[in-house]
Design an enzyme around this catalytic site. Sequence first.
Site, short mmCIF file in Angstrom:
data_model
loop_
_atom_site.label_atom_id
_atom_site.label_comp_id
_atom_site.label_asym_id
_atom_site.label_seq_id
_atom_site.Cartn_x
_atom_site.Cartn_y
_atom_site.Cartn_z
N ALA A 91 0.24 -2.66 2.87
CA ALA A 91 0.63 -3.51 3.99
C ALA A 91 -0.18 -3.11 5.22
O ALA A 91 -0.64 -1.97 5.33
CB ALA A 91 2.12 -3.32 4.26
N GLY A 126 1.78 -1.21 -0.59
CA GLY A 126 1.97 -2.61 -0.97
C GLY A 126 0.89 -3.09 -1.93
O GLY A 126 1.13 -4.01 -2.72
N GLU A 158 2.13 -2.09 -5.16
CA GLU A 158 3.33 -2.90 -5.45
C GLU A 158 2.93 -4.30 -5.91
O GLU A 158 3.54 -4.87 -6.81
CB GLU A 158 4.23 -2.96 -4.21
N GLU A 213 3.92 5.46 1.21
CA GLU A 213 4.77 5.01 2.33
C GLU A 213 5.56 6.16 2.96
O GLU A 213 5.81 6.17 4.15
CB GLU A 213 5.74 3.93 1.85
C1 3H9 Z 1 3.07 -0.39 2.86
O1 3H9 Z 1 2.28 -0.77 2.05
C2 3H9 Z 1 4.50 -0.86 2.95
C3 3H9 Z 1 4.99 -1.59 1.75
O2 3H9 Z 1 5.41 -0.71 0.75
C4 3H9 Z 1 6.23 -2.40 2.00
C5 3H9 Z 1 6.28 -3.30 3.14
C6 3H9 Z 1 7.50 -4.19 3.13
N1 3H9 Z 1 -3.18 -0.95 7.43
O3 3H9 Z 1 -8.56 6.06 6.53
P1 3H9 Z 1 -9.83 5.40 6.87
C7 3H9 Z 1 -7.61 1.32 8.64
S1 3H9 Z 1 2.63 0.72 4.04
C8 3H9 Z 1 -3.95 -1.11 8.51
O4 3H9 Z 1 -10.64 5.94 7.98
P2 3H9 Z 1 -10.89 6.05 4.27
C9 3H9 Z 1 -7.73 2.64 9.37
O5 3H9 Z 1 -6.88 2.69 10.49
C10 3H9 Z 1 0.93 1.06 3.76
N2 3H9 Z 1 -5.10 -0.43 8.71
O6 3H9 Z 1 -10.79 5.18 5.59
C11 3H9 Z 1 -9.19 2.64 9.74
O7 3H9 Z 1 -9.35 1.80 10.87
P3 3H9 Z 1 -10.52 2.09 11.95
C12 3H9 Z 1 0.76 2.01 2.66
C13 3H9 Z 1 -5.45 0.46 7.76
O8 3H9 Z 1 -11.93 5.41 3.46
C14 3H9 Z 1 -9.85 1.97 8.55
O9 3H9 Z 1 -8.83 1.21 7.93
N3 3H9 Z 1 -0.64 2.37 2.60
C15 3H9 Z 1 -4.68 0.68 6.61
O10 3H9 Z 1 -11.03 7.49 4.62
C16 3H9 Z 1 -10.45 2.93 7.56
O11 3H9 Z 1 -9.46 3.88 7.19
C17 3H9 Z 1 -1.11 3.52 3.08
O12 3H9 Z 1 -0.40 4.35 3.57
C18 3H9 Z 1 -3.50 -0.07 6.45
N4 3H9 Z 1 -2.71 0.04 5.38
O13 3H9 Z 1 -9.48 5.91 3.56
C19 3H9 Z 1 -2.60 3.71 2.96
N5 3H9 Z 1 -5.28 1.64 5.88
O14 3H9 Z 1 -11.80 1.97 11.20
C20 3H9 Z 1 -3.17 4.10 4.28
C21 3H9 Z 1 -6.40 1.98 6.53
O15 3H9 Z 1 -10.28 1.04 12.99
N6 3H9 Z 1 -4.62 4.20 4.27
N7 3H9 Z 1 -6.51 1.28 7.68
O16 3H9 Z 1 -10.25 3.48 12.42
C22 3H9 Z 1 -5.27 5.23 3.71
O17 3H9 Z 1 -4.70 6.12 3.12
C23 3H9 Z 1 -6.75 5.27 3.88
O18 3H9 Z 1 -7.09 4.48 4.99
C24 3H9 Z 1 -7.56 4.75 2.67
C25 3H9 Z 1 -9.06 4.67 3.07
C26 3H9 Z 1 -7.40 5.73 1.51
C27 3H9 Z 1 -7.10 3.38 2.27
#
Ligand code: 3H9
Length: 719
Positions: free
Chosen positions: A61, A100, A103, A123
Amino acid sequence: MARYTRLTEPIALITLNNPPVNALSSAVRSGIVDSVSQALKDDQVKAVVFCGENRMFSGGADIKEFSGSMSGPPLVRMIHSIEASEKLMVAAIEGVALGGGLELALGCHYRVANTKARLGLPEVTLGFLPGAGGTQRLPRLTGITAALELITTGRQISAQEALQLGIVDQVTEGNAVQAAMELALSVIGQPLNPRRLSLRPPVWSADVDSVCEVALARVKQHSRGAMAPVACVQAVRAAAMLPYSKGMEKERQLMDTLFRSSQARALQYAFFAQRNAGKWSLPNGARWNNTKARDVQRVGVIGLGTMGRGIAVSLVKAGLSVVALESDAKQLESGKKAVTAMLQRDAQRRGVGSPLHLLTFALSFHQLKDVDLVIEAVFEDMNLKKRVFSDLCKVLRAGTLICTNTSGLNVDELAKVTDRQHLVVGMHFFAPAHVMKLLEVVYGSRSSPEAVAVAMALGKRIQKVCVAVGNCPGFVGNRMLKLYMDQSLYLLEEGATPEQVDQALEEFGFAMGIFKVADLSGLDVGWRVRKASGLIGPDIDPVNPSRWRLGQRYCPLPDMLCQQGRFGQKTGRGWYLYNSPGSKEAKPDPEILNFLEDYRLKYGITPQRISSQEVIERCAFSLANEGFRILEDGIAAGPEDIDVIYLFGYGWPRHRGGPMFYASQVGLSVVLEKMEHYHRIHPDVPSLEPSRLLRRLVAEGSPPIQQWRNHIKNLHSQL
Ligand code: 3H9
């Protein structure tokens, strides 16, 4: 935001397209809903494959949307209709499928992953649970034990592990979309009901209760007051006990509570703060995106003590070639043994080849002549470091950077003895350096933006969380730590015990109380620094030491402990008692209690009852108050940088965001009022006086933390 492609076979492809991580924003969800309905209407289409643009399935998400009002199709309903669809749905996972994103894949009838893909439900690290059916579908696939572990830790797993757990049906070394299409073609027409996870019965077994109890006890022990891991266990338990629809109801209720919690806000703030820390800026306008970092391949590490060893290990693990230097053969040999063993253990654990060929051990500075950058990690002594720096200049190439791992000495003073002040920066690692994630990159008044860029890029390459900070005694982390330590010591003088202070801090969420940390680090370290800085000298009576030094209140308790040979864990006695030298289990020591009582008697201090609230206020608010001064002085670029330093270097509980975020959540006017109150009671502690920036922010209506940078800019422009 979601591209619909009709392929020649009876398959439609839906590509999530929201770079960089294809987060499931409202626009992406709308795109998916529209695309699915298009596929359902097309009689020729028998199967749908979901994939992500740029070989990245989805990071989940869109976290940015959580702070505003949510719009667009709800994820839960969208995933439910994908699962319920009469047409075959297959997820082709490349890159990551997180939160998500996973999911969504679990809502599909089949899942194919590329070998390099990573999957997970992180999450819990954002303060909530997989609220789009993840807590109900995953246990129905993997069983309750594996689901509990994955959901309560947020651990990301490889495609291979996902295959073993049954989360994916197939792993491919090639293109996952191609493999998903082939799988789809081979199963089209087969019944879909057995593939719909929501139709599976609860995953109940006789030992559900005991498995959940064990999980609950584990998360309570590790989560230090965080709510989300506990809620995750409750949601997974519901998947084991209840039909799917009731389990979903429970998931929603728990999610609603977590979603509104201050902990979720703090954890999401920490997520973005961590990512923003890499976007450094200097007061002269140089920034991460206007400064180029040149490549570093070969690094010299000087000194193979505890810090040097950890630094060398971190560099080699990242594939850098390292020349490790010691001053005498015996120390070199013991350093070599330690570094080699650490690297071998790590290679064994990760099942990779040994990287020892990247490492050279040396006794002569001449062997550093070809390195691109040197990190000096010798003893914390200005004169020694100066000698090393000037010796280095005789052998290094003109453009080689010289970095110091000092934890607080003046980087400018060190740079002055070199022929390249612009190429000198601090790289302040935290012990143990191969484990701790934080790196403070310290720019001096002459450090060039390129030098900062190189140090930040090197830190990122060795997987540190890097924060660029200005040069002042203790930089950011240790400058603040001093005041935190001072407050804890004053609390002992005033009537508290070490275990009382530590317990309050641990209940607040710190992994370890400050006195346990001091015992672990060794009390002699600070004692030596205080001696070197002139705070302890021959004029101080060791039996009745003065409580007033350099014009302010001073607590001599740690010095008195050191005089008794109580250096902490290493001597088996410090603020606590240990079974033997080196043992880790801290026990309250009655001798310390008597010692504190005698001390108070000797100095005429009437002991007060100190509440946990006072411990937290005096420690946490003092940290924040000094953080405001650091912002005033321009030593940190913003409050997020300070918080990242405390989260990654000092064990600040992540679900409380960091000291600056905590202050903003408690309310700046409350913090101001409390600091004024404590300063009134303790006028001999100048650091308790509220900082100018804190006063100013309160006067300007306590703006949210995201706006503080503008207020600081205005403050600086008026100076
Ligand atoms: C969810 O899914 C809830 C659901 O279960 C239910 C809802 C009802 N959203 O980390 P990076 C941005 S909760 C928005 O440097 P990497 C990040 O801020 C979500 N933005 O890259 C950054 O922006 P900027 C559960 C996001 O290659 C850019 O992307 N998911 C999101 O080192 C690059 O990120 C998580 O918790 C996001 N979801 O790592 C996953 N994710 O360039 C969270 C990233 O402006 N994300 N951004 O600074 C991560 O763990 C890592 O970002 C990922 C990539 C492994 C994906």
